[in-house]
Every structure is written in C-alpha cells, then in structure tokens.
Design a protein around this motif. Sequence first.
Motif, PDB file in Angstrom:
ATOM      1  N   ALA A  34       0.822  -1.199   0.000  1.00  0.00           N
ATOM      2  CA  ALA A  34       0.000   0.000   0.000  1.00  0.00           C
ATOM      3  C   ALA A  34       0.858   1.251   0.000  1.00  0.00           C
ATOM      4  N   GLY A  35       2.057   1.159   0.590  1.00  0.00           N
ATOM      5  CA  GLY A  35       2.859   2.360   0.809  1.00  0.00           C
ATOM      6  C   GLY A  35       3.399   3.015  -0.426  1.00  0.00           C
ATOM      7  N   MET A  36       4.054   2.269  -1.313  1.00  0.00           N
ATOM      8  CA  MET A  36       4.676   2.918  -2.475  1.00  0.00           C
ATOM      9  C   MET A  36       5.000   1.940  -3.596  1.00  0.00           C
ATOM     10  N   PHE A  68       0.095  -4.014  -8.187  1.00  0.00           N
ATOM     11  CA  PHE A  68       0.265  -2.879  -7.287  1.00  0.00           C
ATOM     12  C   PHE A  68      -0.856  -1.863  -7.477  1.00  0.00           C
ATOM     13  N   PHE A  69      -1.256  -1.674  -8.717  1.00  0.00           N
ATOM     14  CA  PHE A  69      -2.361  -0.784  -9.051  1.00  0.00           C
ATOM     15  C   PHE A  69      -3.617  -1.226  -8.296  1.00  0.00           C
ATOM     16  N   VAL A  70      -3.931  -2.517  -8.380  1.00  0.00           N
ATOM     17  CA  VAL A  70      -5.114  -3.056  -7.708  1.00  0.00           C
ATOM     18  C   VAL A  70      -5.005  -2.870  -6.200  1.00  0.00           C
ATOM     19  N   THR A  71      -3.817  -3.160  -5.638  1.00  0.00           N
ATOM     20  CA  THR A  71      -3.625  -3.022  -4.193  1.00  0.00           C
ATOM     21  C   THR A  71      -3.862  -1.598  -3.736  1.00  0.00           C
ATOM     22  N   SER A  72      -3.275  -0.640  -4.437  1.00  0.00           N
ATOM     23  CA  SER A  72      -3.439   0.760  -4.052  1.00  0.00           C
ATOM     24  C   SER A  72      -4.887   1.189  -4.158  1.00  0.00           C
ATOM     25  N   SER A  73      -5.555   0.788  -5.223  1.00  0.00           N
ATOM     26  CA  SER A  73      -6.930   1.208  -5.436  1.00  0.00           C
ATOM     27  C   SER A  73      -7.868   0.616  -4.389  1.00  0.00           C
ATOM     28  N   ASP A  74      -7.741  -0.702  -4.129  1.00  0.00           N
ATOM     29  CA  ASP A  74      -8.679  -1.292  -3.172  1.00  0.00           C
ATOM     30  C   ASP A  74      -8.387  -0.839  -1.743  1.00  0.00           C
ATOM     31  N   SER A  75      -7.109  -0.669  -1.400  1.00  0.00           N
ATOM     32  CA  SER A  75      -6.781  -0.161  -0.066  1.00  0.00           C
ATOM     33  C   SER A  75      -7.303   1.260   0.108  1.00  0.00           C
ATOM     34  N   PHE A 102      -4.423   7.858   3.455  1.00  0.00           N
ATOM     35  CA  PHE A 102      -4.702   6.530   2.914  1.00  0.00           C
ATOM     36  C   PHE A 102      -3.765   5.479   3.497  1.00  0.00           C
ATOM     37  N   VAL A 103      -2.452   5.695   3.343  1.00  0.00           N
ATOM     38  CA  VAL A 103      -1.498   4.699   3.818  1.00  0.00           C
ATOM     39  C   VAL A 103      -1.524   4.617   5.344  1.00  0.00           C
ATOM     40  N   GLY A 104      -1.589   5.787   5.993  1.00  0.00           N
ATOM     41  CA  GLY A 104      -1.601   5.807   7.454  1.00  0.00           C
ATOM     42  C   GLY A 104      -2.793   5.074   8.028  1.00  0.00           C
ATOM     43  N   MET A 105      -3.972   5.336   7.469  1.00  0.00           N
ATOM     44  CA  MET A 105      -5.169   4.676   7.987  1.00  0.00           C
ATOM     45  C   MET A 105      -5.145   3.182   7.700  1.00  0.00           C
ATOM     46  N   PHE A 106      -4.623   2.812   6.535  1.00  0.00           N
ATOM     47  CA  PHE A 106      -4.546   1.399   6.209  1.00  0.00           C
ATOM     48  C   PHE A 106      -3.555   0.683   7.115  1.00  0.00           C
ATOM     49  N   ILE A 107      -2.388   1.283   7.342  1.00  0.00           N
ATOM     50  CA  ILE A 107      -1.406   0.676   8.236  1.00  0.00           C
ATOM     51  C   ILE A 107      -1.958   0.593   9.656  1.00  0.00           C
ATOM     52  N   LEU A 118       0.299   5.901  13.410  1.00  0.00           N
ATOM     53  CA  LEU A 118       0.363   5.805  14.862  1.00  0.00           C
ATOM     54  C   LEU A 118      -0.763   6.597  15.511  1.00  0.00           C
ATOM     55  N   SER A 119      -0.988   7.804  15.040  1.00  0.00           N
ATOM     56  CA  SER A 119      -2.026   8.652  15.627  1.00  0.00           C
ATOM     57  C   SER A 119      -3.392   8.002  15.504  1.00  0.00           C
ATOM     58  N   LEU A 120      -3.712   7.512  14.324  1.00  0.00           N
ATOM     59  CA  LEU A 120      -5.017   6.892  14.107  1.00  0.00           C
ATOM     60  C   LEU A 120      -5.175   5.615  14.915  1.00  0.00           C
ATOM     61  N   ALA A 121      -4.149   4.774  14.914  1.00  0.00           N
ATOM     62  CA  ALA A 121      -4.233   3.514  15.647  1.00  0.00           C
ATOM     63  C   ALA A 121      -4.385   3.756  17.148  1.00  0.00           C
ATOM     64  N   PHE A 122      -3.646   4.703  17.692  1.00  0.00           N
ATOM     65  CA  PHE A 122      -3.688   4.963  19.134  1.00  0.00           C
ATOM     66  C   PHE A 122      -5.070   5.443  19.576  1.00  0.00           C
TER      67      PHE A 122
END
Length: 515
Positions: free
Chosen positions: A114-116, A433-440, A344-349, A172-176
Amino acid sequence: MENEAIQTNYEIGQDNVQLFGLDIHNPVFAISSLTVIAFVLITLMFQDAAAEFFGALRPWLTSTFDWFLMGAANIFVLFALFVMLSPLGKVRLGGKDAKPEWGYFGWFAMLFSAGMGIGLMFFGVLEPVNHFLTPPLGVNPDNLEAARSMALAGTIFHWGLHPWAIYAVVALSLAFFSFNHGLPLTMRSVFFPLLGDRVWGWPGHIIDVLAVFATLFGLATSLGFGAQQAAGGLHYLFNIPATILTQVVLIALITGAALVSVLRGLDGGVKKVSELNMCLAGLLLLFVIVFGSTGAILTGFFTSTGAYLMDVLPLSNPFGREDTAFMHDWTTFYWAWWISWSPFVGMFIARVSYGRSVREFILCVLIVPTIACVLWMNAFGGSAISQYVDTGYTGVTDMVTNWTPELSLYAMLEPLPLTSIASFIGIVLVIVFFVTSSDSGSLVIDSITAGGKLEAPVAQRAFWAIFEGLVAIALLLGGGLASLQAAAVSTGLPFALVLLVMCYSTYIGLKNEPR
C-alpha cells in the motif's frame, strides 16, 4: 484523558444517515462526493484549460513552498524517532493485553504494497539514472563514482526515512486513538485532545474532507503513473499503441479488478493481493540481483546507505541550495505526494497494526521498508547505472534524456536474459500494485466518509473505487503527467499543516496514556 469521557462524546457525535443503501456521515460524504463528481466533469469538459492550469500550478507550488514542505518532512522524522526512543514507545496499540492480528509477513506485505508499490516500479530505474546524469549537491557528473554514489543517496533520500516517517506519524495517531480510546478510525479523532467535542462538528468535518481529497488525488497520481508504465510495457512487448486511450482502458479494467478485491474485504481481497505483490516483487528483485550487476548491487547497498546517512542533512536543507531542479522537481513534489498519500497509507497501516507496541510499530514502519527501498533502488537503479558505466549501454539513459520514463524499467531489463518474461512480470506487478493501491484506498476513503466505520455498505465502497479511476482518467486527459503531479501537490500542501498539528495532539495523548 479519560477513556469513558471520550467514548461518550463519540456516541453523542455520531450523525450517520442511512440513505439509498448508503451509510453517510453527513456532510463529509456529500461534500466529498459532489466535489469529486464536479471535478471530473469540469476537467473532462475543459481538457485544454485544465492542462494549462495544472501545468503551471505544480512548479509554482513546489518552488514557492519548498521551505515549508521540507521543514515539515524533517519534523515528522524527528518526531517519529523521538517517540520510538522515548518511554512513550512502551504504549501498546489496543491496550497492554492486545495481541497482533497478523504475523510479520502479512503485515509487512500489506504496509509495503500500500505504501509505495507503483512508485517503486515507475521510479526505481528512472530516478537513480536521472540523478546520475545530473547529480544533486553540486557533484561533478564527470566523476562517475561520485555521481553514482550521490545518485543513489539522493534517491534513497526520497524513498527512505522521510516518507515512511510521514506514514508512521499518521498511522500511529489513528491507531492509538482508535484502538486505545474507542474513537472512530478517521482523521478527526486524532484532534480530540485539542478540539474536544468540536471534532464532531465542522472543524472535524473539514479535517475529514481534506483527508478525502488528499487521499483521492494522491492515489490518482499513482494510478496514472501505473497506467502509463503498464501501457508502455504492453507497447514494448506486444506493440500495443501506448496512447491515452490505452491508458484509459487500462485504468478502467484495473479499477474493475480493484472493485472485486474491495468487495471481498480486507482478508479476502486486500491481504491476498498484497501477499501476491510481495511474491512477485521478490521474484523480480531476485532476478535482477542474480542476472544484473550482482557485485555492484551488493556493495552498493552498503555504500549508498552510508552516502545517504552522510548527506541526509544537506539534502534536507531547503536554504542556499544550488541544485534547485533536484529540490523543486523531485524533493518538494515527493514530500507533497507522500503527505497526500498519508491519510490513505496511514489509515490502512493503522487498521492492520492492532496489538503492536508503539516502539515496535515505528521501528518496523520506519526502518524495515526503508531497508527494502534501499535494496530495490540499488538493484534496479544501480544495475542501470552499471550498464551505462561498465558496458556503455545507453538504453536507459536514452529513455531518461528523451523523457519517456514509463519505458526505463523495460530498457534496463533488455540486456538481461529472459527479457520478455522479466518485462511481462514487471507489467503484471505494476497492475497488481495498481489493484492493491486502489482497493486499499477505497476502503480508507469509505471509512472516512462513513464516520470511521470499518464495514460500510458495499455500494459505498464501490462508489469510491470507481471514482478513484475516474479522477485518474480525468487528470490524464486534462494534462497527463503534469496534471497528476499538480493534483498531488495541491492537496498535499495544505494537509501538511494538519499533520504538524497532529504530531502535537498525538504527543499529548501518548503522554497521558498508562504505560
């Protein structure tokens, strides 16, 4: 900060509306969706005007606000390292008895893909070779070894600690606040220590709407890069014309595949596709290491890491620079792009990191992907540079100087054995990777517009998956690469201020948490 007080306020603040089978967090969904629909329609109706506008917007933003973007990125790195090394790192996401839901392999696969992922495929060869031809920090390009070292150091600078610190801070902020205090997994929750009940009103609505826009346009940029590279690969292998029409058809088809993955959910879709990504990426990486410049890749891993660590401070300094092209065309664009990706990446992680300690979380999110990026850039970019220096092969340098970036990966693979097979795997990897980024991204935007709910209606997830593709198509038709980059920068720039305030709010929350 008391858990009960926060939970009560959250319940009072819930204002989701059930309408036409959708679970709408009014007015976030309405504002976001209507604005995106209007953007797509206007851009498609006035393509020439859009191309002219976006073409001028991106260089103005990256040169005018270079000091702000670079300063903010430096702060994110320092904040992440401070939290990791301080006693705050003992806090566990989800409480002291929380256990991780996924093992390390599945976790790493999801956060890395998801990251890059698309970015590594697109820039893995292009960027190191570009910096080799025109090195940053005034290095003489005629000094081939110095230019090689600086090229890889400059590339690692853009794909190492700084971008992953941006992701780590948001995740981290979102998860906490979600796992430890029961708040919805949405951007507004992070600001509860500063805004109190106002996060459920218009201040919170604005934060979430900005997060939706940043995520959507950051994703559209990546999807556009992926479509260009996949189209270039199809032309290279099968002589299919790499036209805008081909790219539009690719986006439509791959958005359909992403839609299927979205509908299958996190375990059934995103996780399986992410693990497929990791296997394919590992296979292609191993192929390049074995059949490419093996010795240069392995030694370059250490020398380029050392060069990066030695030069990270001058590369991070926005003042008194002579290499303004490197700073404005690359660094400030990247920082704005990573920031636009961060919701996007932060919330997914965050969503897949339950049960990790803060120290373990930051260490893994910050260091492990950075090491992987160093290896990737040395394998792909380092091999391309070695081909030019050691054998005189100019296939990649011709692509870079003629600015056909989507073909640089395939040009690097051409002198290697099994070229067609390796190039085909590259195309498949770009698409996956395209599919992963889009669905995440669809899952994340859906969660924001549904008030932080993790399981919103299927129709709502489908809406965002479709419109991610439509925004990418509109930007490609309305100016191509320049429009994609301008969209990412224009949404990432204001969101950088949101992230800076987020750091302070997260510090307050962690400081008051029992350890």
